[in-house]
Design a protein around this motif. Structure first.
Motif, PDB file in Angstrom:
ATOM      1  N   ILE A   4     -36.483 -14.075 -19.854  1.00 46.86           N
ATOM      2  CA  ILE A   4     -35.650 -13.119 -19.107  1.00 46.86           C
ATOM      3  C   ILE A   4     -34.249 -13.676 -18.900  1.00 46.86           C
ATOM      4  O   ILE A   4     -33.249 -12.978 -19.109  1.00 46.86           O
ATOM      5  N   ALA A   5     -34.176 -14.953 -18.508  1.00 43.86           N
ATOM      6  CA  ALA A   5     -32.871 -15.597 -18.294  1.00 43.86           C
ATOM      7  C   ALA A   5     -32.059 -15.629 -19.590  1.00 43.86           C
ATOM      8  O   ALA A   5     -30.857 -15.322 -19.592  1.00 43.86           O
ATOM      9  N   SER A   6     -32.727 -15.959 -20.696  1.00 35.80           N
ATOM     10  CA  SER A   6     -32.050 -16.019 -21.998  1.00 35.80           C
ATOM     11  C   SER A   6     -31.576 -14.636 -22.435  1.00 35.80           C
ATOM     12  O   SER A   6     -30.483 -14.496 -22.996  1.00 35.80           O
ATOM     13  N   PHE A   7     -32.391 -13.625 -22.170  1.00 35.62           N
ATOM     14  CA  PHE A   7     -32.033 -12.258 -22.558  1.00 35.62           C
ATOM     15  C   PHE A   7     -30.797 -11.786 -21.784  1.00 35.62           C
ATOM     16  O   PHE A   7     -29.892 -11.176 -22.365  1.00 35.62           O
ATOM     17  N   ILE A   8     -30.759 -12.078 -20.500  1.00 36.87           N
ATOM     18  CA  ILE A   8     -29.606 -11.671 -19.677  1.00 36.87           C
ATOM     19  C   ILE A   8     -28.333 -12.363 -20.160  1.00 36.87           C
ATOM     20  O   ILE A   8     -27.284 -11.726 -20.318  1.00 36.87           O
ATOM     21  N   ILE A   9     -28.434 -13.680 -20.411  1.00 36.22           N
ATOM     22  CA  ILE A   9     -27.276 -14.413 -20.928  1.00 36.22           C
ATOM     23  C   ILE A   9     -26.863 -13.863 -22.290  1.00 36.22           C
ATOM     24  O   ILE A   9     -25.684 -13.792 -22.617  1.00 36.22           O
ATOM     25  N   GLY A  10     -27.857 -13.434 -23.074  1.00 35.62           N
ATOM     26  CA  GLY A  10     -27.577 -12.846 -24.383  1.00 35.62           C
ATOM     27  C   GLY A  10     -26.770 -11.551 -24.281  1.00 35.62           C
ATOM     28  O   GLY A  10     -25.838 -11.327 -25.055  1.00 35.62           O
ATOM     29  N   VAL A  11     -27.123 -10.712 -23.326  1.00 41.51           N
ATOM     30  CA  VAL A  11     -26.380  -9.457 -23.122  1.00 41.51           C
ATOM     31  C   VAL A  11     -24.928  -9.762 -22.731  1.00 41.51           C
ATOM     32  O   VAL A  11     -23.990  -9.132 -23.230  1.00 41.51           O
ATOM     33  N   VAL A  12     -24.759 -10.750 -21.845  1.00 43.61           N
ATOM     34  CA  VAL A  12     -23.409 -11.168 -21.436  1.00 43.61           C
ATOM     35  C   VAL A  12     -22.651 -11.736 -22.631  1.00 43.61           C
ATOM     36  O   VAL A  12     -21.445 -11.507 -22.788  1.00 43.61           O
ATOM     37  N   THR A  13     -23.364 -12.464 -23.503  1.00 41.34           N
ATOM     38  CA  THR A  13     -22.753 -12.995 -24.725  1.00 41.34           C
ATOM     39  C   THR A  13     -22.276 -11.855 -25.630  1.00 41.34           C
ATOM     40  O   THR A  13     -21.208 -11.935 -26.240  1.00 41.34           O
ATOM     41  N   GLY A  14     -23.065 -10.784 -25.706  1.00 40.25           N
ATOM     42  CA  GLY A  14     -22.670  -9.618 -26.488  1.00 40.25           C
ATOM     43  C   GLY A  14     -21.383  -8.997 -25.961  1.00 40.25           C
ATOM     44  O   GLY A  14     -20.496  -8.613 -26.731  1.00 40.25           O
ATOM     45  N   LEU A  15     -21.274  -8.910 -24.625  1.00 43.68           N
ATOM     46  CA  LEU A  15     -20.046  -8.408 -23.998  1.00 43.68           C
ATOM     47  C   LEU A  15     -18.873  -9.331 -24.316  1.00 43.68           C
ATOM     48  O   LEU A  15     -17.768  -8.866 -24.627  1.00 43.68           O
ATOM     49  N   ASP A  16     -19.127 -10.632 -24.261  1.00 41.59           N
ATOM     50  CA  ASP A  16     -18.094 -11.618 -24.568  1.00 41.59           C
ATOM     51  C   ASP A  16     -17.628 -11.491 -26.015  1.00 41.59           C
ATOM     52  O   ASP A  16     -16.431 -11.600 -26.311  1.00 41.59           O
ATOM     53  N   ASP A  17     -18.568 -11.251 -26.924  1.00 44.28           N
ATOM     54  CA  ASP A  17     -18.228 -11.053 -28.345  1.00 44.28           C
ATOM     55  C   ASP A  17     -17.315  -9.844 -28.515  1.00 44.28           C
ATOM     56  O   ASP A  17     -16.360  -9.875 -29.311  1.00 44.28           O
ATOM     57  N   GLN A  20     -10.852 -21.940 -22.052  1.00 52.05           N
ATOM     58  CA  GLN A  20     -12.265 -21.887 -21.670  1.00 52.05           C
ATOM     59  C   GLN A  20     -12.772 -23.241 -21.176  1.00 52.05           C
ATOM     60  O   GLN A  20     -13.736 -23.312 -20.430  1.00 52.05           O
ATOM     61  N   LEU A  21     -12.099 -24.345 -21.589  1.00 52.28           N
ATOM     62  CA  LEU A  21     -12.490 -25.658 -21.077  1.00 52.28           C
ATOM     63  C   LEU A  21     -12.298 -25.719 -19.561  1.00 52.28           C
ATOM     64  O   LEU A  21     -13.143 -26.248 -18.834  1.00 52.28           O
ATOM     65  N   ALA A  22     -11.181 -25.144 -19.095  1.00 55.01           N
ATOM     66  CA  ALA A  22     -10.923 -25.100 -17.657  1.00 55.01           C
ATOM     67  C   ALA A  22     -11.978 -24.245 -16.954  1.00 55.01           C
ATOM     68  O   ALA A  22     -12.532 -24.633 -15.916  1.00 55.01           O
ATOM     69  N   PHE A  23     -12.275 -23.077 -17.559  1.00 53.47           N
ATOM     70  CA  PHE A  23     -13.279 -22.193 -16.965  1.00 53.47           C
ATOM     71  C   PHE A  23     -14.674 -22.827 -17.006  1.00 53.47           C
ATOM     72  O   PHE A  23     -15.476 -22.637 -16.093  1.00 53.47           O
ATOM     73  N   THR A  24     -14.972 -23.578 -18.083  1.00 52.22           N
ATOM     74  CA  THR A  24     -16.270 -24.251 -18.186  1.00 52.22           C
ATOM     75  C   THR A  24     -16.414 -25.316 -17.109  1.00 52.22           C
ATOM     76  O   THR A  24     -17.481 -25.463 -16.499  1.00 52.22           O
ATOM     77  N   ALA A  37     -12.437 -16.173 -22.619  1.00 56.90           N
ATOM     78  CA  ALA A  37     -12.491 -17.599 -22.283  1.00 56.90           C
ATOM     79  C   ALA A  37     -13.172 -17.812 -20.935  1.00 56.90           C
ATOM     80  O   ALA A  37     -13.995 -18.719 -20.770  1.00 56.90           O
ATOM     81  N   ALA A  38     -12.848 -16.957 -19.957  1.00 53.90           N
ATOM     82  CA  ALA A  38     -13.428 -17.082 -18.617  1.00 53.90           C
ATOM     83  C   ALA A  38     -14.935 -16.829 -18.644  1.00 53.90           C
ATOM     84  O   ALA A  38     -15.722 -17.574 -18.047  1.00 53.90           O
ATOM     85  N   LEU A  39     -15.337 -15.781 -19.368  1.00 52.97           N
ATOM     86  CA  LEU A  39     -16.752 -15.422 -19.428  1.00 52.97           C
ATOM     87  C   LEU A  39     -17.557 -16.490 -20.161  1.00 52.97           C
ATOM     88  O   LEU A  39     -18.672 -16.843 -19.750  1.00 52.97           O
ATOM     89  N   TYR A  40     -16.975 -17.040 -21.224  1.00 55.11           N
ATOM     90  CA  TYR A  40     -17.673 -18.086 -21.978  1.00 55.11           C
ATOM     91  C   TYR A  40     -17.784 -19.366 -21.153  1.00 55.11           C
ATOM     92  O   TYR A  40     -18.726 -20.136 -21.300  1.00 55.11           O
ATOM     93  N   GLY A  41     -16.805 -19.559 -20.268  1.00 57.06           N
ATOM     94  CA  GLY A  41     -16.849 -20.699 -19.357  1.00 57.06           C
ATOM     95  C   GLY A  41     -17.982 -20.603 -18.355  1.00 57.06           C
ATOM     96  O   GLY A  41     -18.385 -21.609 -17.757  1.00 57.06           O
ATOM     97  N   VAL A  42     -18.516 -19.394 -18.164  1.00 53.79           N
ATOM     98  CA  VAL A  42     -19.690 -19.188 -17.296  1.00 53.79           C
ATOM     99  C   VAL A  42     -20.975 -19.268 -18.128  1.00 53.79           C
ATOM    100  O   VAL A  42     -21.983 -19.823 -17.678  1.00 53.79           O
ATOM    101  N   ILE A  43     -20.928 -18.755 -19.351  1.00 53.10           N
ATOM    102  CA  ILE A  43     -22.117 -18.729 -20.217  1.00 53.10           C
ATOM    103  C   ILE A  43     -22.618 -20.138 -20.529  1.00 53.10           C
ATOM    104  O   ILE A  43     -23.821 -20.417 -20.449  1.00 53.10           O
ATOM    105  N   LEU A  44     -21.702 -21.045 -20.874  1.00 53.05           N
ATOM    106  CA  LEU A  44     -22.110 -22.402 -21.264  1.00 53.05           C
ATOM    107  C   LEU A  44     -22.872 -23.132 -20.150  1.00 53.05           C
ATOM    108  O   LEU A  44     -23.957 -23.670 -20.389  1.00 53.05           O
TER     109      LEU A  44
END
Length: 350
Positions: free
Chosen positions: A88-101, A123-127, A185-192
């Motif tokens: 479930i956690a991976s699926f949710i992060i996956g949907v957010v990754t799709g939005l980021d794409d 994104q390094l700063a956001f990460t 960049a901001a969203l990917y900084g949360v995904i990682l």
């Protein structure tokens, strides 16, 4: 985080391999996407979809690993290791990754690669900020310095945002693309850090099989998200028409599409691999340091303008990377010294 069956040496070898994969694909992914747009491609949802559409390829190593487990564990070998909670956690992060794409593809359709690459370096700063809140990674003077420098670099690019506007792109579209790329960049900084959090909270050994399963679920979810966008915007019907109108020819259109999919798949494999062998911040550092290389390649292959602002932003990005990397090095060295002292104390006590 428990890495089952991996020695320190093996983890370092895997880290090196994943860093090399990441290095090639950080440079190749943005260039392939820009080539698609420059030569006549215009489907943003399709471009987003391509970034994770290669997920079925991960079934190949998963099948091989299953037969290996069956050989070593016999009838006790499980078909899969992922738990419902991790799924479930991976699926949710996956949907957010799709939005980021999607955000990234939108920005990439309006900005030169050299500009979008410098913006993505933020994104390094956001990460670093995301890792502080999500996985409780402590801020150091070096990471704070990196955050400030990368932020200044993004602001510097925004000062003269229309200086390298591609032909046919309006000022409004350029500004929207600029903001979309920063949001990427901001969203990917949360995904990682969220991926790293899954590993930390897994409550089971983090094996290569589990890492691949998490990756497959994430990219299936991202692809499903982008597939919905493609269906709503009739992108599937438009592919054959777009191929015929592609400047490089129909055959090369499909060649670009296939290689774009492969390159982006390898990019995400590298990202997940680096997080598995090291940390989300290390993955962010790798992306940040290689983006300037992408910028130089964009200037060479697409004849993009290299403005003074880009030069200064590049300098700030590299300075920020060095600061963050040096801080990580000092932190690792300090932890190693503490471990050695602890071992010596234990030995004396015994």
């Amino acid at each position: 985080m428990e890495h089952q069956g991996l020695s320190t040496t093996m983890r370092r070898i895997l880290l090196l391999i994943n860093c090399l994969i990441l290095a090639v694909d950080i440079c190749g992914g943005p260039l392939m996407m820009r080539l698609y747009y420059v030569e006549g491609g215009s489907r943003i949802w399709f471009s987003s979809w391509l970034q994770t559409a290669g997920w079925p390829i991960t079934l190949i190593p998963l099948v091989i690993l299953y037969f290996y487990r069956q050989k070593t564990e016999g009838t006790n070998a499980k078909y899969y290791l992922i738990t419902p909670r991790i799924f479930i956690a991976s699926f949710i992060i996956g949907v957010v990754t799709g939005l980021d794409d999607f955000l990234y593809s939108w920005g990439g359709s309006k900005l030169p690669v050299s500009t979008s690459s410098l913006l993505l370096a933020a994104q390094l700063a956001f990460t670093a900020i995301g890792a502080f809140f999500i996985v409780k990674l402590k801020f150091t003077p070096y990471s704070i310095n990196a955050v400030v420098l990368l932020t200044l670099g993004a602001v510097l690019l925004g000062v003269r945002s229309n200086g390298d506007r591609p032909e046919g792109v309006t000022s409004k579209a350029y500004i929207i693309g600029f903001m979309m790329t920063l949001l990427t960049a901001a969203l990917y900084g949360v995904i990682l850090p969220c991926i790293e959090l899954i590993y930390l909270k897994a409550k089971q050994a983090i094996t290569a099989t589990l890492v691949l399963e998490i990756q497959m679920v994430m990219y299936f979810a991202a692809t499903a998200f982008c597939t919905v966008g493609m269906i709503v915007n009739n992108n599937f019907k438009a592919i054959s028409r777009e191929a015929k109108q592609f400047n490089l020819g129909e055959a090369r259109y499909y060649t670009v599409i296939v290689w774009t999919t492969i390159v982006w798949l390898c990019f995400f494999v590298g990202v997940i691999g680096v997080i598995y062998c090291s940390s989300s911040l290390m993955s962010g550092v790798m992306i940040a340091v290689l983006l300037p290389v992408t910028e130089v390649l964009a200037v060479v292959f697409f004849r993009e303008n290299f403005l003074v602002e880009k030069g200064l932003a590049l300098f700030l990005s590299l300075w920020g990377f060095v600061s963050c990397f040096y801080g990580e090095f000092r932190q690792t060295k300090k932890q190693k010294n503490k471990s050695l002292k602890s071992e010596m104390t234990t030995t004396r006590t015994v």
